[in-house]
Each structure stands twice: as structure tokens, then as C-alpha cells.
Design a protein around this motif. Sequence first.
Motif, PDB file in Angstrom:
ATOM      1  N   ARG A  73       0.870  -1.168   0.000  1.00 14.34           N
ATOM      2  CA  ARG A  73       0.000   0.000   0.000  1.00 14.34           C
ATOM      3  C   ARG A  73       0.912   1.224   0.000  1.00 14.34           C
ATOM      4  O   ARG A  73       1.796   1.344   0.846  1.00 14.34           O
ATOM      5  CB  ARG A  73      -0.888  -0.017   1.236  1.00 14.34           C
ATOM      6  N   THR A  74       0.710   2.092  -0.969  1.00 14.75           N
ATOM      7  CA  THR A  74       1.567   3.280  -1.063  1.00 14.75           C
ATOM      8  C   THR A  74       0.698   4.519  -1.117  1.00 14.75           C
ATOM      9  O   THR A  74      -0.523   4.422  -1.269  1.00 14.75           O
ATOM     10  CB  THR A  74       2.430   3.243  -2.348  1.00 14.75           C
ATOM     11  N   LEU A  75       1.324   5.659  -0.994  1.00 13.74           N
ATOM     12  CA  LEU A  75       0.585   6.902  -1.204  1.00 13.74           C
ATOM     13  C   LEU A  75       1.476   7.866  -1.956  1.00 13.74           C
ATOM     14  O   LEU A  75       2.695   7.722  -1.974  1.00 13.74           O
ATOM     15  CB  LEU A  75       0.064   7.473   0.115  1.00 13.74           C
ATOM     16  N   PRO A  76       0.841   8.838  -2.620  1.00 13.45           N
ATOM     17  CA  PRO A  76       1.645   9.773  -3.411  1.00 13.45           C
ATOM     18  C   PRO A  76       2.469  10.698  -2.521  1.00 13.45           C
ATOM     19  O   PRO A  76       1.962  11.228  -1.538  1.00 13.45           O
ATOM     20  CB  PRO A  76       0.607  10.565  -4.214  1.00 13.45           C
ATOM     21  N   ILE A  77       3.722  10.830  -2.873  1.00 15.92           N
ATOM     22  CA  ILE A  77       4.639  11.738  -2.195  1.00 15.92           C
ATOM     23  C   ILE A  77       5.402  12.424  -3.324  1.00 15.92           C
ATOM     24  O   ILE A  77       5.664  11.793  -4.348  1.00 15.92           O
ATOM     25  CB  ILE A  77       5.625  10.942  -1.303  1.00 15.92           C
ATOM     26  N   GLN A  78       5.747  13.674  -3.127  1.00 15.75           N
ATOM     27  CA  GLN A  78       6.504  14.371  -4.168  1.00 15.75           C
ATOM     28  C   GLN A  78       7.733  13.540  -4.557  1.00 15.75           C
ATOM     29  O   GLN A  78       8.508  13.132  -3.700  1.00 15.75           O
ATOM     30  CB  GLN A  78       6.935  15.737  -3.659  1.00 15.75           C
ATOM     31  N   GLY A  79       7.880  13.246  -5.841  1.00 15.36           N
ATOM     32  CA  GLY A  79       9.043  12.501  -6.321  1.00 15.36           C
ATOM     33  C   GLY A  79       8.907  10.998  -6.299  1.00 15.36           C
ATOM     34  O   GLY A  79       9.858  10.281  -6.600  1.00 15.36           O
ATOM     35  N   TRP A  80       7.703  10.483  -6.009  1.00 19.16           N
ATOM     36  CA  TRP A  80       7.570   9.018  -5.874  1.00 19.16           C
ATOM     37  C   TRP A  80       7.636   8.280  -7.209  1.00 19.16           C
ATOM     38  O   TRP A  80       7.752   7.066  -7.223  1.00 19.16           O
ATOM     39  CB  TRP A  80       6.319   8.638  -5.085  1.00 19.16           C
ATOM     40  N   THR A  81       7.595   9.034  -8.324  1.00 25.21           N
ATOM     41  CA  THR A  81       7.748   8.353  -9.617  1.00 25.21           C
ATOM     42  C   THR A  81       9.207   8.331 -10.085  1.00 25.21           C
ATOM     43  O   THR A  81       9.511   7.766 -11.133  1.00 25.21           O
ATOM     44  CB  THR A  81       6.896   9.039 -10.717  1.00 25.21           C
ATOM     45  N   LEU A  82      10.113   8.951  -9.326  1.00 24.43           N
ATOM     46  CA  LEU A  82      11.517   9.003  -9.745  1.00 24.43           C
ATOM     47  C   LEU A  82      12.117   7.602  -9.839  1.00 24.43           C
ATOM     48  O   LEU A  82      11.854   6.748  -8.987  1.00 24.43           O
ATOM     49  CB  LEU A  82      12.344   9.794  -8.721  1.00 24.43           C
ATOM     50  N   PRO A  83      12.950   7.361 -10.876  1.00 22.36           N
ATOM     51  CA  PRO A  83      13.695   6.106 -10.908  1.00 22.36           C
ATOM     52  C   PRO A  83      14.491   5.930  -9.607  1.00 22.36           C
ATOM     53  O   PRO A  83      15.107   6.880  -9.123  1.00 22.36           O
ATOM     54  CB  PRO A  83      14.636   6.297 -12.104  1.00 22.36           C
ATOM     55  N   GLY A  84      14.435   4.736  -9.055  1.00 26.14           N
ATOM     56  CA  GLY A  84      15.146   4.474  -7.793  1.00 26.14           C
ATOM     57  C   GLY A  84      14.212   4.385  -6.610  1.00 26.14           C
ATOM     58  O   GLY A  84      14.606   3.916  -5.545  1.00 26.14           O
ATOM     59  N   VAL A  85      12.962   4.862  -6.781  1.00 19.77           N
ATOM     60  CA  VAL A  85      11.966   4.719  -5.719  1.00 19.77           C
ATOM     61  C   VAL A  85      11.144   3.464  -6.023  1.00 19.77           C
ATOM     62  O   VAL A  85      10.515   3.370  -7.082  1.00 19.77           O
ATOM     63  CB  VAL A  85      11.036   5.949  -5.637  1.00 19.77           C
ATOM     64  N   PHE A  86      11.190   2.513  -5.118  1.00 24.79           N
ATOM     65  CA  PHE A  86      10.484   1.248  -5.312  1.00 24.79           C
ATOM     66  C   PHE A  86       9.636   0.947  -4.086  1.00 24.79           C
ATOM     67  O   PHE A  86       9.832   1.533  -3.020  1.00 24.79           O
ATOM     68  CB  PHE A  86      11.479   0.103  -5.514  1.00 24.79           C
ATOM     69  N   THR A  87       8.723   0.010  -4.243  1.00 25.92           N
ATOM     70  CA  THR A  87       7.967  -0.423  -3.066  1.00 25.92           C
ATOM     71  C   THR A  87       8.866  -1.312  -2.208  1.00 25.92           C
ATOM     72  O   THR A  87       9.829  -1.913  -2.677  1.00 25.92           O
ATOM     73  CB  THR A  87       6.713  -1.226  -3.445  1.00 25.92           C
ATOM     74  N   LEU A  88       8.478  -1.390  -0.957  1.00 26.38           N
ATOM     75  CA  LEU A  88       9.204  -2.195   0.018  1.00 26.38           C
ATOM     76  C   LEU A  88       9.184  -3.677  -0.388  1.00 26.38           C
ATOM     77  O   LEU A  88      10.209  -4.354  -0.388  1.00 26.38           O
ATOM     78  CB  LEU A  88       8.463  -2.016   1.347  1.00 26.38           C
ATOM     79  N   GLY A  89       8.007  -4.164  -0.745  1.00 26.58           N
ATOM     80  CA  GLY A  89       7.882  -5.559  -1.166  1.00 26.58           C
ATOM     81  C   GLY A  89       8.664  -5.799  -2.459  1.00 26.58           C
ATOM     82  O   GLY A  89       9.249  -6.864  -2.657  1.00 26.58           O
ATOM     83  N   GLY A  90       8.694  -4.786  -3.322  1.00 28.39           N
ATOM     84  CA  GLY A  90       9.439  -4.887  -4.570  1.00 28.39           C
ATOM     85  C   GLY A  90      10.925  -5.089  -4.308  1.00 28.39           C
ATOM     86  O   GLY A  90      11.577  -5.930  -4.926  1.00 28.39           O
ATOM     87  N   ALA A  91      11.441  -4.310  -3.350  1.00 29.98           N
ATOM     88  CA  ALA A  91      12.860  -4.442  -3.004  1.00 29.98           C
ATOM     89  C   ALA A  91      13.149  -5.859  -2.525  1.00 29.98           C
ATOM     90  O   ALA A  91      14.205  -6.426  -2.817  1.00 29.98           O
ATOM     91  CB  ALA A  91      13.226  -3.425  -1.929  1.00 29.98           C
ATOM     92  N   GLN A  92      12.191  -6.441  -1.800  1.00 29.51           N
ATOM     93  CA  GLN A  92      12.406  -7.795  -1.274  1.00 29.51           C
ATOM     94  C   GLN A  92      12.328  -8.870  -2.361  1.00 29.51           C
ATOM     95  O   GLN A  92      13.156  -9.775  -2.391  1.00 29.51           O
ATOM     96  CB  GLN A  92      11.373  -8.098  -0.181  1.00 29.51           C
ATOM     97  N   VAL A  93      11.331  -8.778  -3.250  1.00 29.78           N
ATOM     98  CA  VAL A  93      11.227  -9.831  -4.268  1.00 29.78           C
ATOM     99  C   VAL A  93      12.398  -9.756  -5.263  1.00 29.78           C
ATOM    100  O   VAL A  93      12.856 -10.775  -5.748  1.00 29.78           O
ATOM    101  CB  VAL A  93       9.868  -9.844  -5.020  1.00 29.78           C
ATOM    102  N   LEU A  94      12.887  -8.545  -5.515  1.00 34.72           N
ATOM    103  CA  LEU A  94      14.038  -8.399  -6.402  1.00 34.72           C
ATOM    104  C   LEU A  94      15.261  -9.110  -5.811  1.00 34.72           C
ATOM    105  O   LEU A  94      16.020  -9.772  -6.515  1.00 34.72           O
ATOM    106  CB  LEU A  94      14.350  -6.913  -6.610  1.00 34.72           C
ATOM    107  N   LEU A  95      15.397  -8.977  -4.510  1.00 38.50           N
ATOM    108  CA  LEU A  95      16.512  -9.623  -3.812  1.00 38.50           C
ATOM    109  C   LEU A  95      16.335 -11.140  -3.805  1.00 38.50           C
ATOM    110  O   LEU A  95      17.269 -11.889  -4.094  1.00 38.50           O
ATOM    111  CB  LEU A  95      16.570  -9.072  -2.379  1.00 38.50           C
TER     112      LEU A  95
END
Lengths: 451, 100
Positions: free
Chosen positions: A118-140
Motif C-alpha cells: 500500500r503506497t501513497l503519493p509523495i513528491q518525487g515518488w515516480t523518480l527512478p530508484g523509488v520502489f515499493t518495500l515488497g518490490g525491493a524484497q522480491v528483487l533480492l
Amino acid sequence: MIKVAIVGAGPAGIAAADLLAAHGVAPVVIDEGRRPGGQIYRQPREGLALDIAALLGSEADNYRRTHATFAHLRDRVDYRPQTLAWGIEDRTLHTVCGTTAATLDFDALLLATGATDRTLPIQGWTLPGVFTLGGAQVLLKEHGCLIGRRIVFCGSSPLLYLAAKQCRAMGAEIVAVLDTTPFAAKVAAARDLMAVPGMFARGLGYIAALRRVGVALHDGVTLRAFEGARGVEAVRFRDRRGAEVTLRCDAVAFGFGLKPETQLAELAGAELRYDATFRQWLPHADADGRCGSNVYVAGDGATVGGAQAAALTGMLAGCALLDDFKIAVRGVDRPRLRRQVQRLRRFQRGLARAFAWPAGIMAELDDAVMVCRCEGIIAGELRAALRADFGPTEVNRLKAITRCGMGRCQGRFCGLAAVELTAQALNVPLENVGRLRMQPPVKPIPIAISS
Amino acid sequence: MSGRLIRAVAPSGAPVRFLIDGAEASACAGDSVLVAVLTARDALRQHEFSDTRRAGFCLMGACQDCWVWLADHSRVRACTTTIAEGMHVLTRAPQGAYQP
């Protein structure tokens, strides 16, 4: 024999399939993943020398057990990986695998669709390098890759600390963990968290371990912006004393708990009800997961409960299904399972308060911030639509006017933010403005598909 | 241009040669298109409706923010598609392609 379709091959789907197969019912298991396991038990890709047991720690046994169960089950179920279930019509499921479409008639449908961040909009959240927490885990877990070298973990979720610990163990520098929920909320939730003392202790252990190695941990912060030109370079936040702080980094993992994937349940006719603790809409089901005529939900897709609860609710839903088709259930102590599930869900309700959705942050959201990542709709456009004469009084009308939620993700990542903005603009409780309704296809499908 | 993602575990797969906007790049067998591109570059694609660059977000097939074009005018979701030898990934829509 009855025809059963299970959607999802995570812990809930696998446990349900195992129970049904043990009772002579061979289900079709449809899963989008390349391999079974879902997100939580995502397997390293073939040939990757990743020590998944070390990475998962105390969850390693459950990981092994789940995959051993599936391996044992493999020949007794019709397993269809990399297959999307995108629509439901009466007793027929529509699927697509690559560009090949199929239909699947079922007598019973068991949905174990899991959850996303679950995410919410924050200034800059579409910038490359910003990922979801679960995304960081599945990538690993799947690829052995880190989202960056110097990572800020932020939002509010118990996964913040676990994911930070995992990424650090794999060589990342953890710049800081920024939790938006104040410490007092954690103390207040302790009673519910004590429903499962072992998990509570483990969570505290993650925090202590990060603190021991000198990782900066902040709670009660307000996230202000992810900053950078061509990619994320810094996180700006207000600390709990109100001081503005900027931390430099090259990656951000953020999330605010989980959001159940309820789209197929809705298409199958389940009633979605507002849940005040989770601040979202969940399929209304009985204690065993019945949510419609021969439709069942289990796991995080039913209500966020974690991997253990997912497996147990998968079994309970499987039992309910067998009951409904007059097949005698053997060897399952259901009262005990229900008690365990109840305890685990109480724990999750504690977590939902200890790591709360920062509803207030939306009031501060700058008009220029993109709310709908797919269609590129900014907060100012939504507010203008809401302020207009005879403007929308519920969120689906807002979608029709602004296109917010109409893009490829179908409101998965902007829907709750749109609801919060609408409730604020109209000054009414969240549940009054409704939720984005779902329609097929629940995810993009190719226009040219063959049968 | 350096990559955004860091390989914490050295991959064992055979090298796979592919193209990003016409430039040669190398990945490993078993990489997703997203991993293949983002270990070589710092972004995946240009957003269709704004001037923002994107590099994926949820990494689990839900947010749909990583759809990229291929040179044959087909499109793939980069986080759930496996890279293949000779694949030609485009970071913006090819000329004459149906949009969006």
C-alpha cells in the motif's frame, strides 16, 4: 468430480490445493508467477547462488515446507504458471498466458490472490530508484539484486525493518529507516501484538539488530519529498521534533503495509466492506473464507494476516469448499485452525495500529504531485474536479472526470489516495466516498490473443 | 551510463546479448527484462503522459509501470518477462506505433 479453480500459488493457494488433493479433488492452480511461492516465498531463479535460508531467517522453515508441499503436489494438480486470471463470467474464469487465451469452467473458485504494497503519493515518488518495500524484497529473493547502494527505507510497516536487515546483509548501506508512525502508537498496540508473542519478539529483534549496527532509526516522521533530477538522490522529511532533514541516497524502498488484491473477489460477486482498522475495503467472508456462492477467499487477498495465516486460511477455505460439496473432511482440527487464525489476525490488527496509514499527510499533499502514476494525474486536477459545481461526491465519478485510476494498474496504487482526497474535499468519512469499482480485465491483456 | 540495480549475488547464467535503443548491452540468462535493463542503465522508460522517467515500482506485476516497447512494436511488462538473446528494448514508443 467437482471442478475447482484456485487463483494464486503462494502459501494460501498451495495449502488449499494440498488439502483438496488429499481429499481426491484435483484443482487447477493458476498463478502469475514463473514459479510457485507467491511474493513472500518467492524462489531464487534457477542457478542463482543465493542463500535464501539465510536471507529468510526464521521464515526459512516455512519457506522450505511450502515448497516441499508443492513439489509433492505438482503431479496431482493442473498447475498453470505465468497465467493471468483476468475475468470471471458466471462459472467461467478467463485466463491468458502470453498471448494464448483460455476459459476455465469451475464449480468452485478459491481466490488466494495475495496483496501488494500500500503506497501513497509523495513528491518525487515516480523518480527512478523509488520502489515499493515488497518490490525491493522480491528483487533480492528472485534475482539477488539490490535496488541501490545507499537505501532509505521509509513509510510505516513492520517490513521496513525486515527488508532493511535483509538488504544490509546483502551488502547495501542502510542510510536510515524512517517510520511515519509515532512510538506511542506502538506502545498502544502492544496488547494486540502480544497475541503472538514470538512474532512480536522477532519484530523487536529486527529493530534492535539494526540499532546495534548503528543504522539511524526515526519514528513519528513526516515524509516531505523524494528529491532528484534523473533519479532519486535524497529523501526530505520532518523529524518528530519538527526539524526538516535531508538524507542523501540512491534508492528508496517505501510502503505503508499491504493492500489485498480483491479485484477477482469483487468480480466473483463478493461484497466488499469497509474496514476501519485497515482503512480499506475487504471481501466480506465467513470465518472459513466463504464470500459468495461456491466462492472462497484465503490469505492476504482476503485480509492481511501474514504467511502463516495465509496457509491456515487456505486450509480452512479448502475445508469449507469440501463441506459445501458434501465431501467429508478428514484429519483437520478446524476449531484449532480457527483459533490460530484469530490470534494471527488480532496480531495483524495490532500491526495496523503500530504501523498506521498516515491519513493526515494527504491534506498537506502539494497540488503538483502526481497521484495517478499511470495516467499522470496530479493532486491539483483532482482537487479542482472535487471543488467544481456539481462535482463528484464519490470516487468513481472522480475517476470518470479526471481519469485517475483509469490507467493500466486500474487504481491499485492511486485508488486509496483518491479516496482520501475525496473524503477530505467533501469533509465526510472515508467510507462515504466509496472505492474504485473493478471491471475486467483486472490487468492489461494483449488486444491480439489466440485460443 | 551506469546501472541502477546492484547484483549482490553474481549470476551464473550464460551471457545474453540484447539491445537498448539500438545500443548493445549484456545481461545474464534468467534476468527479467527489468533486471537486464536496470543493471545497465539508470531508467527503464519514458512515461507516455508526462516528462517523467520510470524504472518500475512494485516489481511484482501489479503497478504496470514497467511496460516497455520492443522494436517489433510489441510491448512487454519488464518485471515479469525474461530477457532473450537479440531482444531489442525501446525506452520510448517507436515511431508509427499505436499509442499508448
